[in-house]
Design a protein around this motif. Structure first.
Motif, PDB file in Angstrom:
ATOM      1  N   ASP A 280      -0.923   1.961   4.663  1.00 17.19           N
ATOM      2  CA  ASP A 280      -1.648   3.005   3.941  1.00 17.19           C
ATOM      3  C   ASP A 280      -1.772   2.663   2.458  1.00 17.19           C
ATOM      4  O   ASP A 280      -2.846   2.813   1.859  1.00 17.19           O
ATOM      5  CB  ASP A 280      -0.942   4.353   4.104  1.00 17.19           C
ATOM      6  N   ALA A 281      -0.681   2.187   1.862  1.00 16.53           N
ATOM      7  CA  ALA A 281      -0.691   1.862   0.434  1.00 16.53           C
ATOM      8  C   ALA A 281      -1.627   0.694   0.144  1.00 16.53           C
ATOM      9  O   ALA A 281      -2.426   0.734  -0.802  1.00 16.53           O
ATOM     10  CB  ALA A 281       0.721   1.529  -0.038  1.00 16.53           C
ATOM     11  N   ALA A 282      -1.538  -0.351   0.981  1.00 24.22           N
ATOM     12  CA  ALA A 282      -2.412  -1.511   0.775  1.00 24.22           C
ATOM     13  C   ALA A 282      -3.876  -1.147   0.979  1.00 24.22           C
ATOM     14  O   ALA A 282      -4.754  -1.625   0.257  1.00 24.22           O
ATOM     15  CB  ALA A 282      -2.014  -2.635   1.729  1.00 24.22           C
ATOM     16  N   SER A 283      -4.159  -0.258   1.953  1.00 23.96           N
ATOM     17  CA  SER A 283      -5.549   0.128   2.199  1.00 23.96           C
ATOM     18  C   SER A 283      -6.110   0.936   1.037  1.00 23.96           C
ATOM     19  O   SER A 283      -7.292   0.816   0.698  1.00 23.96           O
ATOM     20  CB  SER A 283      -5.652   0.929   3.500  1.00 23.96           C
ATOM     21  N   ILE A 284      -5.272   1.752   0.413  1.00 21.51           N
ATOM     22  CA  ILE A 284      -5.713   2.509  -0.764  1.00 21.51           C
ATOM     23  C   ILE A 284      -6.040   1.543  -1.905  1.00 21.51           C
ATOM     24  O   ILE A 284      -7.074   1.674  -2.582  1.00 21.51           O
ATOM     25  CB  ILE A 284      -4.635   3.522  -1.193  1.00 21.51           C
ATOM     26  N   CYS A 285      -5.171   0.558  -2.114  1.00 24.91           N
ATOM     27  CA  CYS A 285      -5.430  -0.433  -3.168  1.00 24.91           C
ATOM     28  C   CYS A 285      -6.686  -1.247  -2.865  1.00 24.91           C
ATOM     29  O   CYS A 285      -7.484  -1.537  -3.764  1.00 24.91           O
ATOM     30  CB  CYS A 285      -4.226  -1.354  -3.323  1.00 24.91           C
ATOM     31  N   MET A 286      -6.870  -1.618  -1.593  1.00 27.16           N
ATOM     32  CA  MET A 286      -8.084  -2.349  -1.211  1.00 27.16           C
ATOM     33  C   MET A 286      -9.325  -1.479  -1.403  1.00 27.16           C
ATOM     34  O   MET A 286     -10.406  -1.973  -1.728  1.00 27.16           O
ATOM     35  CB  MET A 286      -7.984  -2.804   0.238  1.00 27.16           C
ATOM     36  N   ILE A 412       1.900 -15.421   3.350  1.00 27.99           N
ATOM     37  CA  ILE A 412       2.755 -15.216   4.525  1.00 27.99           C
ATOM     38  C   ILE A 412       4.178 -15.710   4.246  1.00 27.99           C
ATOM     39  O   ILE A 412       5.170 -15.070   4.607  1.00 27.99           O
ATOM     40  CB  ILE A 412       2.151 -15.936   5.745  1.00 27.99           C
ATOM     41  N   LEU A 413       4.260 -16.856   3.577  1.00 29.00           N
ATOM     42  CA  LEU A 413       5.573 -17.418   3.242  1.00 29.00           C
ATOM     43  C   LEU A 413       6.359 -16.489   2.328  1.00 29.00           C
ATOM     44  O   LEU A 413       7.534 -16.187   2.574  1.00 29.00           O
ATOM     45  CB  LEU A 413       5.374 -18.787   2.576  1.00 29.00           C
ATOM     46  N   LEU A 414       5.696 -15.997   1.272  1.00 30.86           N
ATOM     47  CA  LEU A 414       6.384 -15.109   0.331  1.00 30.86           C
ATOM     48  C   LEU A 414       6.719 -13.762   0.966  1.00 30.86           C
ATOM     49  O   LEU A 414       7.785 -13.191   0.710  1.00 30.86           O
ATOM     50  CB  LEU A 414       5.499 -14.890  -0.904  1.00 30.86           C
ATOM     51  N   GLY A 415       5.821 -13.263   1.801  1.00 30.81           N
ATOM     52  CA  GLY A 415       6.024 -11.939   2.373  1.00 30.81           C
ATOM     53  C   GLY A 415       7.087 -11.898   3.440  1.00 30.81           C
ATOM     54  O   GLY A 415       7.886 -10.940   3.497  1.00 30.81           O
ATOM     55  N   PHE A 416       7.136 -12.924   4.309  1.00 26.79           N
ATOM     56  CA  PHE A 416       8.039 -12.886   5.452  1.00 26.79           C
ATOM     57  C   PHE A 416       9.256 -13.790   5.286  1.00 26.79           C
ATOM     58  O   PHE A 416      10.384 -13.371   5.539  1.00 26.79           O
ATOM     59  CB  PHE A 416       7.266 -13.273   6.716  1.00 26.79           C
ATOM     60  N   LYS A 417       9.031 -15.036   4.864  1.00 28.15           N
ATOM     61  CA  LYS A 417      10.148 -15.976   4.717  1.00 28.15           C
ATOM     62  C   LYS A 417      11.063 -15.575   3.573  1.00 28.15           C
ATOM     63  O   LYS A 417      12.300 -15.622   3.690  1.00 28.15           O
ATOM     64  CB  LYS A 417       9.594 -17.386   4.487  1.00 28.15           C
ATOM     65  N   PHE A 418      10.472 -15.185   2.436  1.00 30.49           N
ATOM     66  CA  PHE A 418      11.274 -14.819   1.264  1.00 30.49           C
ATOM     67  C   PHE A 418      11.435 -13.306   1.109  1.00 30.49           C
ATOM     68  O   PHE A 418      11.961 -12.829   0.100  1.00 30.49           O
ATOM     69  CB  PHE A 418      10.655 -15.418  -0.003  1.00 30.49           C
ATOM     70  N   ASN A 419      10.962 -12.553   2.092  1.00 27.70           N
ATOM     71  CA  ASN A 419      11.204 -11.106   2.185  1.00 27.70           C
ATOM     72  C   ASN A 419      10.698 -10.313   0.974  1.00 27.70           C
ATOM     73  O   ASN A 419      11.320  -9.324   0.569  1.00 27.70           O
ATOM     74  CB  ASN A 419      12.700 -10.824   2.394  1.00 27.70           C
ATOM     75  N   PHE A 420       9.557 -10.731   0.406  1.00 22.85           N
ATOM     76  CA  PHE A 420       8.957  -9.950  -0.675  1.00 22.85           C
ATOM     77  C   PHE A 420       8.000  -8.881  -0.158  1.00 22.85           C
ATOM     78  O   PHE A 420       7.416  -8.141  -0.943  1.00 22.85           O
ATOM     79  CB  PHE A 420       8.210 -10.875  -1.656  1.00 22.85           C
ATOM     80  N   GLY A 421       7.822  -8.822   1.152  1.00 25.76           N
ATOM     81  CA  GLY A 421       7.014  -7.760   1.740  1.00 25.76           C
ATOM     82  C   GLY A 421       5.559  -7.827   1.325  1.00 25.76           C
ATOM     83  O   GLY A 421       4.989  -8.904   1.111  1.00 25.76           O
ATOM     84  N   VAL A 422       4.962  -6.639   1.191  1.00 22.32           N
ATOM     85  CA  VAL A 422       3.539  -6.561   0.877  1.00 22.32           C
ATOM     86  C   VAL A 422       3.232  -7.166  -0.488  1.00 22.32           C
ATOM     87  O   VAL A 422       2.179  -7.787  -0.689  1.00 22.32           O
ATOM     88  CB  VAL A 422       3.048  -5.094   0.962  1.00 22.32           C
ATOM     89  N   GLU A 423       4.168  -7.038  -1.441  1.00 22.77           N
ATOM     90  CA  GLU A 423       3.954  -7.632  -2.760  1.00 22.77           C
ATOM     91  C   GLU A 423       3.868  -9.153  -2.675  1.00 22.77           C
ATOM     92  O   GLU A 423       3.035  -9.786  -3.330  1.00 22.77           O
ATOM     93  CB  GLU A 423       5.081  -7.219  -3.724  1.00 22.77           C
ATOM     94  N   GLY A 424       4.719  -9.763  -1.860  1.00 24.86           N
ATOM     95  CA  GLY A 424       4.687 -11.207  -1.709  1.00 24.86           C
ATOM     96  C   GLY A 424       3.420 -11.694  -1.009  1.00 24.86           C
ATOM     97  O   GLY A 424       2.831 -12.709  -1.393  1.00 24.86           O
TER      98      GLY A 424
END
Length: 482
Positions: A280-286, A412-424
């Motif tokens: 929801d948050a990402a869709s609002i920003c998009m 994908i690497l930053l978001g999942f491998k390094f656990n930065f989530g949506v920000e990564g």
């Protein structure tokens, strides 16, 4: 009629040249920006109203708008963008009758493409599940996608009409139609979604109706006011279709790779643990990024018309100067919008969701949104230069490398491998945008514009300019610098 910028002035100052070119650009870009914002707001308003219904409904409409309709929109817009090159250069060369033939060829191709894309809408719930969207959200988004099939065919009808009108600088007509339809859509959305409580069914009815009203309004204008370029339906629309398809596909690939890049962010975010709030948050920003992108898209249309018209008329210097003026203008606006977003990051989320958790997540993402807005103020403009000059195939390769070989894996690497989530995820994808923008700047700066003008003349002849009667040579000097 304005004095030709570079030929008829003895030694115009840089400031005066910039003002004259800026006036030409804003004459095109102002109405084009307004039209783009209104057309984009049709879907954005639908999302806003459904956001007041519930979090699941907002996520479903966001997924459909961003992924399913986004796929159709991006591909059909790209296919239709071949007309920006062909119609713009034919108009600059004074070959007016060919514009109507080009539009009809594009209709044939786009309606066939819409038929090919129809199964994507029908089976979208399975597709969404395949890429990791959880079942309840995928099923609701898939149901909404089937209801939105009429919109897909409205895209196929509308995009060639838009390029036909833009290439002749008839942008005010498009702006009037878009503004009137937006007002109608806002009222009907409030009535059906909020007042009558029709939910997603009401959202689908109003959004489909709005897009077809745009098509009917613009085509009605063509029938009345574009008799020089529109002489009725012709069998010539079916001539040289394969060559036209190849140019359309190059345009489609170029624009789709750009358009889908940030849209796929929503799909990737949906695979995070507990994805409803991040989606929801990402869709609002998009949504906000999309509104801002309409400003750059207006400049994209304007510079595409300016470059194609000037190259078609053989004026390489005017085309080059137009590129630099519009780039500076668009970047300046992008920086201002970025500052506004950063200063209001604790305020604007309230307008899009009643959920406190969603509002807080949007606030966290505001800095990334601001950076994206700043980068996207230049990148679509340079893409417009590419369309006006006919570089679609080259830009497609650049987009593949920057977006899908560098940016997407990094996200994908930053978001999942390094656990930065949506920000990564978003941060990595911004790197792809930055790289692509730098390459486009280098490509534009190193362009031989005299060579491009020569190629434009050959392109007009190749795509049927010789079918125009003798009036073309008379019109040429007047059309190119009006």
């Amino acid at each position: 009629m304005e004095t030709p910028l570079l030929e008829n002035q003895s030694s115009p100052t840089l400031c005066r040249r910039s003002l004259i070119e800026s006036k030409k650009l804003w004459h095109l870009a102002g109405p084009a920006i307004f039209t783009s914002i209104c057309n984009y707001s049709l879907g954005a308003l639908t999302q806003t109203f459904t956001g007041q219904v519930g979090e699941l409904e907002l996520a479903a409409v966001s997924i459909e708008n961003s992924v399913i309709a986004g796929l159709g929109f991006g591909f059909l817009l790209g296919m239709g963008s071949a007309l920006e090159t062909l119609c713009g250069q034919a108009f600059g060369a004074g070959r007016l009758r060919m514009l109507g033939i080009y539009m009809q060829r594009s209709w044939v191709i786009l309606f066939c493409t819409a038929l090919i894309l129809t199964p994507v809408y029908v089976f979208s719930n399975y597709i969404l599940k395949l890429v990791g969207v959880y079942d309840e959200l995928a099923d609701l988004a898939g149901e909404f996608a089937i209801w939105m099939l009429p919109q897909l065919f409205a895209y196929a009808a509308n995009f060639p009409i838009q390029k036909f009108l833009q290439s002749q600088r008839k942008v005010m007509a498009m702006a009037w139609v878009a503004g009137i339809v937006l007002v109608i859509h806002a009222f009907l959305s409030w009535l059906m979604i909020m007042k009558l409580d029709w939910g997603l069914v009401g959202a689908a009815i109003t959004l489909n109706l709005a897009w077809w009203l745009v098509v009917l309004g613009e085509f009605g204008y063509i029938l009345i006011y574009c008799t020089d370029a529109w002489t009725g339906f012709s069998w010539l629309a079916f001539k040289d279709l394969w060559g036209f398809v190849k140019l359309s596909l190059a345009s489609a690939v170029m624009l789709c790779l750009e358009f889908w890049y940030l849209m796929v962010l929503i799909v990737i975010v949906s695979k995070l643990p507990d994805p409803l709030i991040p989606v929801d948050a990402a869709s609002i920003c998009m949504n906000i990024n999309g509104w801002d992108a309409m400003i750059a898209l207006g400049f994209n249309a304007a510079i595409s018309v300016r470059v194609s018209n000037e190259l078609g008329a053989g004026d390489a210097k005017a085309a080059k100067f137009a590129v630099w003026v519009v780039s500076v203008t668009s970047v300046s606006i992008g920086i201002v919008v970025m500052i506004v977003i950063l200063c209001t990051k604790g305020i604007f989320p309230v307008l899009f969701s009643s959920s406190t958790a969603v509002q807080e997540e949007v606030t966290k993402l505001a800095s990334l949104l601001g950076i994206t807005v700043a980068l996207n103020s230049l990148q679509p403009v340079l893409s417009g230069v590419a369309i006006g000059a006919g570089w679609q195939a080259i830009i497609a390769y650049i987009n593949i490398g920057c977006y899908y070989i560098v940016g997407l894996p990094a996200g994908i690497l930053l978001g999942f491998k390094f656990n930065f989530g949506v920000e990564g995820i978003w941060g990595g994808m911004i790197g792809g945008i930055a790289l692509q923008t730098l390459i486009l700047i280098g490509l534009t700066a190193s362009t031989d514009w005299k060579k491009e003008a020569s190629q434009a003349e050959s392109r007009v002849r190749k795509w049927g300019g010789s079918l125009e009667d003798g009036n073309g040579s008379v019109e040429n000097n007047h059309v190119a610098h009006e």
